[in-house]
Write an enzyme that holds these catalytic residues in place. Structure first.
Site, mmCIF file in Angstrom:
data_model
loop_
_atom_site.group_PDB
_atom_site.id
_atom_site.type_symbol
_atom_site.label_atom_id
_atom_site.label_comp_id
_atom_site.label_asym_id
_atom_site.label_seq_id
_atom_site.Cartn_x
_atom_site.Cartn_y
_atom_site.Cartn_z
ATOM 1 N N SER A 157 0.832 -1.205 0.000
ATOM 2 C CA SER A 157 0.000 0.000 0.000
ATOM 3 C C SER A 157 0.862 1.248 0.000
ATOM 4 O O SER A 157 1.945 1.261 0.558
ATOM 5 C CB SER A 157 -0.921 0.037 1.221
ATOM 6 O OG SER A 157 -1.654 1.254 1.207
ATOM 7 N N GLY A 158 0.349 2.276 -0.622
ATOM 8 C CA GLY A 158 1.065 3.547 -0.645
ATOM 9 C C GLY A 158 1.105 4.165 -2.033
ATOM 10 O O GLY A 158 1.633 5.255 -2.206
ATOM 11 N N LYS A 211 -4.238 -6.954 3.604
ATOM 12 C CA LYS A 211 -4.248 -5.832 2.648
ATOM 13 C C LYS A 211 -5.688 -5.528 2.212
ATOM 14 O O LYS A 211 -6.085 -4.367 2.077
ATOM 15 C CB LYS A 211 -3.369 -6.162 1.430
ATOM 16 C CG LYS A 211 -3.478 -5.164 0.275
ATOM 17 C CD LYS A 211 -3.048 -3.774 0.665
ATOM 18 C CE LYS A 211 -2.786 -2.763 -0.410
ATOM 19 N NZ LYS A 211 -3.689 -2.548 -1.474
ATOM 20 N N HIS A 214 -7.309 -3.695 4.960
ATOM 21 C CA HIS A 214 -6.741 -2.337 4.928
ATOM 22 C C HIS A 214 -7.507 -1.489 3.906
ATOM 23 O O HIS A 214 -7.893 -0.348 4.182
ATOM 24 C CB HIS A 214 -5.252 -2.429 4.563
ATOM 25 C CG HIS A 214 -4.645 -1.147 4.075
ATOM 26 N ND1 HIS A 214 -4.880 -0.635 2.815
ATOM 27 C CD2 HIS A 214 -3.823 -0.250 4.677
ATOM 28 C CE1 HIS A 214 -4.234 0.507 2.675
ATOM 29 N NE2 HIS A 214 -3.583 0.765 3.782
ATOM 30 N N ASN A 215 -7.742 -2.043 2.733
ATOM 31 C CA ASN A 215 -8.452 -1.288 1.699
ATOM 32 C C ASN A 215 -9.909 -1.043 2.090
ATOM 33 O O ASN A 215 -10.456 0.026 1.809
ATOM 34 C CB ASN A 215 -8.387 -2.026 0.354
ATOM 35 C CG ASN A 215 -7.028 -1.892 -0.309
ATOM 36 O OD1 ASN A 215 -6.029 -1.623 0.356
ATOM 37 N ND2 ASN A 215 -6.966 -2.099 -1.603
ATOM 38 N N GLU A 218 -9.841 1.744 4.350
ATOM 39 C CA GLU A 218 -9.583 2.953 3.543
ATOM 40 C C GLU A 218 -10.893 3.461 2.922
ATOM 41 O O GLU A 218 -11.177 4.665 2.943
ATOM 42 C CB GLU A 218 -8.562 2.577 2.464
ATOM 43 C CG GLU A 218 -8.161 3.671 1.517
ATOM 44 C CD GLU A 218 -7.216 3.111 0.432
ATOM 45 O OE1 GLU A 218 -6.245 2.411 0.764
ATOM 46 O OE2 GLU A 218 -7.467 3.383 -0.753
HETATM 47 P P1 NBP Z 1 -1.476 -2.697 -13.657
HETATM 48 O O1 NBP Z 1 -2.396 -3.327 -12.694
HETATM 49 O O2 NBP Z 1 -1.992 -1.621 -14.532
HETATM 50 O O3 NBP Z 1 -0.872 -3.870 -14.609
HETATM 51 C C1 NBP Z 1 -0.020 -3.563 -15.672
HETATM 52 C C2 NBP Z 1 1.125 -4.536 -15.731
HETATM 53 O O4 NBP Z 1 0.644 -5.877 -15.868
HETATM 54 C C3 NBP Z 1 1.997 -4.275 -16.971
HETATM 55 O O5 NBP Z 1 3.338 -4.496 -16.633
HETATM 56 C C4 NBP Z 1 1.475 -5.324 -17.953
HETATM 57 O O6 NBP Z 1 2.394 -5.659 -18.953
HETATM 58 C C5 NBP Z 1 1.272 -6.468 -17.019
HETATM 59 N N1 NBP Z 1 0.487 -7.563 -17.580
HETATM 60 C C6 NBP Z 1 -0.818 -7.626 -17.919
HETATM 61 BR BR1 NBP Z 1 -1.983 -6.230 -17.824
HETATM 62 N N2 NBP Z 1 -1.192 -8.807 -18.404
HETATM 63 C C7 NBP Z 1 -0.071 -9.554 -18.384
HETATM 64 C C8 NBP Z 1 0.199 -10.889 -18.761
HETATM 65 N N3 NBP Z 1 -0.751 -11.674 -19.225
HETATM 66 N N4 NBP Z 1 1.469 -11.338 -18.645
HETATM 67 C C9 NBP Z 1 2.430 -10.536 -18.170
HETATM 68 N N5 NBP Z 1 2.240 -9.255 -17.768
HETATM 69 C C10 NBP Z 1 1.001 -8.776 -17.878
HETATM 70 O O7 NBP Z 1 -0.153 -2.183 -12.921
HETATM 71 P P2 NBP Z 1 0.010 -1.333 -11.560
HETATM 72 O O8 NBP Z 1 -0.953 -0.208 -11.479
HETATM 73 O O9 NBP Z 1 1.463 -1.082 -11.439
HETATM 74 O O10 NBP Z 1 -0.421 -2.364 -10.429
HETATM 75 C C11 NBP Z 1 0.215 -3.616 -10.262
HETATM 76 C C12 NBP Z 1 -0.480 -4.349 -9.143
HETATM 77 O O11 NBP Z 1 -0.345 -3.598 -7.930
HETATM 78 C C13 NBP Z 1 -1.977 -4.530 -9.336
HETATM 79 O O12 NBP Z 1 -2.394 -5.745 -8.779
HETATM 80 C C14 NBP Z 1 -2.582 -3.382 -8.567
HETATM 81 O O13 NBP Z 1 -3.910 -3.634 -8.152
HETATM 82 C C15 NBP Z 1 -1.624 -3.314 -7.385
HETATM 83 N N6 NBP Z 1 -1.557 -2.008 -6.710
HETATM 84 C C16 NBP Z 1 -1.598 -0.873 -7.422
HETATM 85 C C17 NBP Z 1 -1.507 0.354 -6.769
HETATM 86 C C18 NBP Z 1 -1.528 1.635 -7.556
HETATM 87 O O14 NBP Z 1 -1.532 2.694 -6.909
HETATM 88 N N7 NBP Z 1 -1.484 1.592 -8.883
HETATM 89 C C19 NBP Z 1 -1.356 0.388 -5.387
HETATM 90 C C20 NBP Z 1 -1.273 -0.802 -4.683
HETATM 91 C C21 NBP Z 1 -1.380 -2.011 -5.360
HETATM 92 P P3 NBP Z 1 2.335 -4.913 -20.394
HETATM 93 O O15 NBP Z 1 3.132 -3.675 -20.228
HETATM 94 O O16 NBP Z 1 2.958 -5.896 -21.299
HETATM 95 O O17 NBP Z 1 0.893 -4.663 -20.712
#
Ligand code: NBP
Length: 501
Positions: A157-158, A211, A214-215, A218
């Site tokens: 988280s963050g 987690k 936590h959400n 939130e």
């Molecule tokens: P996203 O949730 O938007 O996912 C994008 C990533 O997943 C890209 O690297 C994409 O690769 C890859 N991907 C996908 Br879509 N399908 C794939 C597949 N079949 N094989 C391999 N790679 C694949 O990214 P994020 O926002 O960085 O979040 C990542 C995780 O962290 C999620 O579970 C999210 O819920 C969690 N999270 C996010 C936040 C936030 O603030 N964003 C906070 C806390 C937790 P590509 O580039 O090839 O499409």
């Protein structure tokens, strides 16, 4: 059995000799300590966080152009090596391999794991840092442990900023894998007065469970703040400048000092450069709700733990999404005329008390849910004081108030409910009148306060020895012969009556 290895953080010369390999013709490269798969917002920032703590890293992303872009920009000059196939990625990692998967939650996590599995060796470990459903993490942990791999399902988280500078980390799964990862995780996590915001949460999906809650909390916090705003703006007529000052002042108080109150104060002073109006007034009042809030509610129903404040928060977002229908309904369904003529300053303090009392109830629900899940799913291994402690920094719900929660469960590990901890109990008893007054005003002027009301209902239900479900039981027995127990007979004896006779 998951094999043990010594820490890989300190690298002496003999270790470097073993972990270097020839790359290209003349170039020797130290094998990478840590690998990250997935270079979207979270993966990129976590990768840079790990690298900044002195660990050489490898990165891989399904779409190669994103990797190239990362290497040309943010990874420039850093100890980062890009791989353009999973085979190459795995080869440049030192053993046991430590691989953080940071891809979209759901099926993509399974695809990545399935592709990695044949390339890994016993003792290697995969961390899923996405927002995965705890049940998926349960399944993945079992599957990977059965093949001799370690699996850590880790809530992070963050957001973007936390990922880069220090998030709150909630890892669970293979304990031995966590111990291998601990030297890295304790360095990349947010640091607070009582340690890094990371702990081994528990087996299987425990990390992702905590987690998820936590959400849920939130969601509750955000809805409670929104309701305080609604009352102060629409019932009491405060301007954005006044709201900014109120939230700024609340952020200096022991009870409400928190990240969410701080950013709320900032939001009220932000002026949109294009229109010269306060941006908050230009934002459409339709909020999304993704998996974790809903999952928290579903899990609470499955476990039989009441979490009405979080449920109200999820529902409030769902209701907000019916914008067009609400607009049309507002032409036909009128409410009372809004009128507040009391002492504004005094009433603002009452809203603050209502917010704090409601927040206590929301956290009481969240902690009760974790306690029940710990007992039902995780052999009582999830620590409530530790859960509160690791939320103190890095994450969205970080707040001074979490210290009090930690203390409450340290002082009494068998505390049945947070509201019974001496400090919380006294505060809620002292402020309940103000809380009730705020709800009366909201009801009189027709402003919906679902999370405030649900919190008060929680308090009023929990604190009463007698509830009206004697009647419910009578009805159930009447129409369905469901039987009932009697207050004048021992518990466990059931009775049935032919009511219509
Ligand atoms: P996203 O949730 O938007 O996912 C994008 C990533 O997943 C890209 O690297 C994409 O690769 C890859 N991907 C996908 Br879509 N399908 C794939 C597949 N079949 N094989 C391999 N790679 C694949 O990214 P994020 O926002 O960085 O979040 C990542 C995780 O962290 C999620 O579970 C999210 O819920 C969690 N999270 C996010 C936040 C936030 O603030 N964003 C906070 C806390 C937790 P590509 O580039 O090839 O499409």
């Amino acid at each position: 059995m998951f094999p043990r290895h010594t820490s890989t953080v300190k690298q002496d010369q003999s270790f470097l000799d073993q972990t270097t390999r020839r790359v290209g013709r003349n170039h020797y490269m130290t094998k990478r300590t840590f690998g990250v798969i997935g270079l979207a917002v979270m993966g990129e920032n976590l990768a840079l966080n790990v690298e900044s703590r002195g660990f050489p890293i490898a990165v891989y992303n399904r779409t190669a152009s994103k990797t190239e872009e990362f290497m040309k920009t943010r990874a420039q000059g850093k100890d980062v090596k890009a791989a353009y196939s999973l085979e190459e990625f795995v080869q440049i990692l030192e053993r046991p391999r430590k691989i953080l998967v940071m891809v979209k939650a759901g099926a993509p996590v399974d695809y990545v794991i399935e592709d990695l599995k044949p390339l890994l060796e016993e003792g290697d470990m995969i961390i899923d840092g996405g927002n995965s459903l705890y049940e998926d993490t349960e399944r993945r942990t079992k599957d990977l442990e059965s093949t001799g791999l370690g699996f850590v399902g880790m809530g992070v988280s963050g957001g973007e900023e936390g990922a880069l500078n220090g998030p709150s980390l909630m890892p669970g799964g293979t304990k031995a894998a966590y111990e291998e990862l601990e030297p890295i995780l304790t360095k990349i996590a947010a640091q607070v007065d009582d340690g890094p915001c990371v702990t081994f949460v528990g087996p299987g999906g425990a990390g992702h469970y905590v987690k998820m809650v936590h959400n849920g909390i939130e969601y509750g916090d955000m809805q409670l703040i929104a309701e305080a705003y609604d009352i102060m703006k629409n019932a009491m007529g405060l301007s954005n400048q006044e709201l900014h000052e109120v939230f700024k002042e609340w952020n200096t108080t022991d009870e409400l000092n928190s990240f969410l109150i701080e950013i709320t104060a900032d939001i009220f002073k932000y002026v949109d450069p294009d229109s010269n109006k306060h941006l908050v007034d230009l934002i459409l009042d339709s909020a999304g709700q993704k998996g974790t809030g809903r999952w928290t509610v579903v899990s609470s129903l499955e476990l039989g733990v009441p979490i009405p404040t979080m449920y109200a928060a999820v529902n409030a977002r769902v209701m907000s999404s019916y914008k067009e229908e609400r607009k049309a309904a507002s032409q036909q369904l009128t409410g009372p005329e809004i009128k507040f003529d009391g002492d504004k300053k005094a009433f603002i303090n009452k809203v603050r008390d209502a917010l704090y009392c409601s927040k206590m109830c929301s956290y009481a629900q969240g902690m009760a849910l974790i306690a029940k899940a710990s007992a039902e799913y995780y052999n009582n291994q999830v620590s409530l004081p530790e859960s509160a402690r690791i939320w103190k920094g890095g994450c969205i719900i970080r707040a001074g108030f979490l210290d009090k929660i930690k203390k409450a469960f340290v002082d009494n590990p068998n505390l049945p409910n947070l509201l019974l901890a001496p400090e919380f109990k006294q505060t809620i008893l002292d402020r309940q009148d103000a809380w009730r007054e705020v709800l009366i005003l909201a009801n009189q002027v027709g402003i919906a306060v679902p999370a405030f009301s649900s919190s008060l209902d929680y308090f009023d239900s929990y604190r009463r020895a007698d509830l009206p479900q004697n009647l419910t039981q009578a009805q159930r027995d009447y129409f369905g012969a469901h039987t009932y127990e009697r207050v004048d007979k021992p518990r466990g004896e059931s009775f049935h009556t032919e009511w219509a006779a």
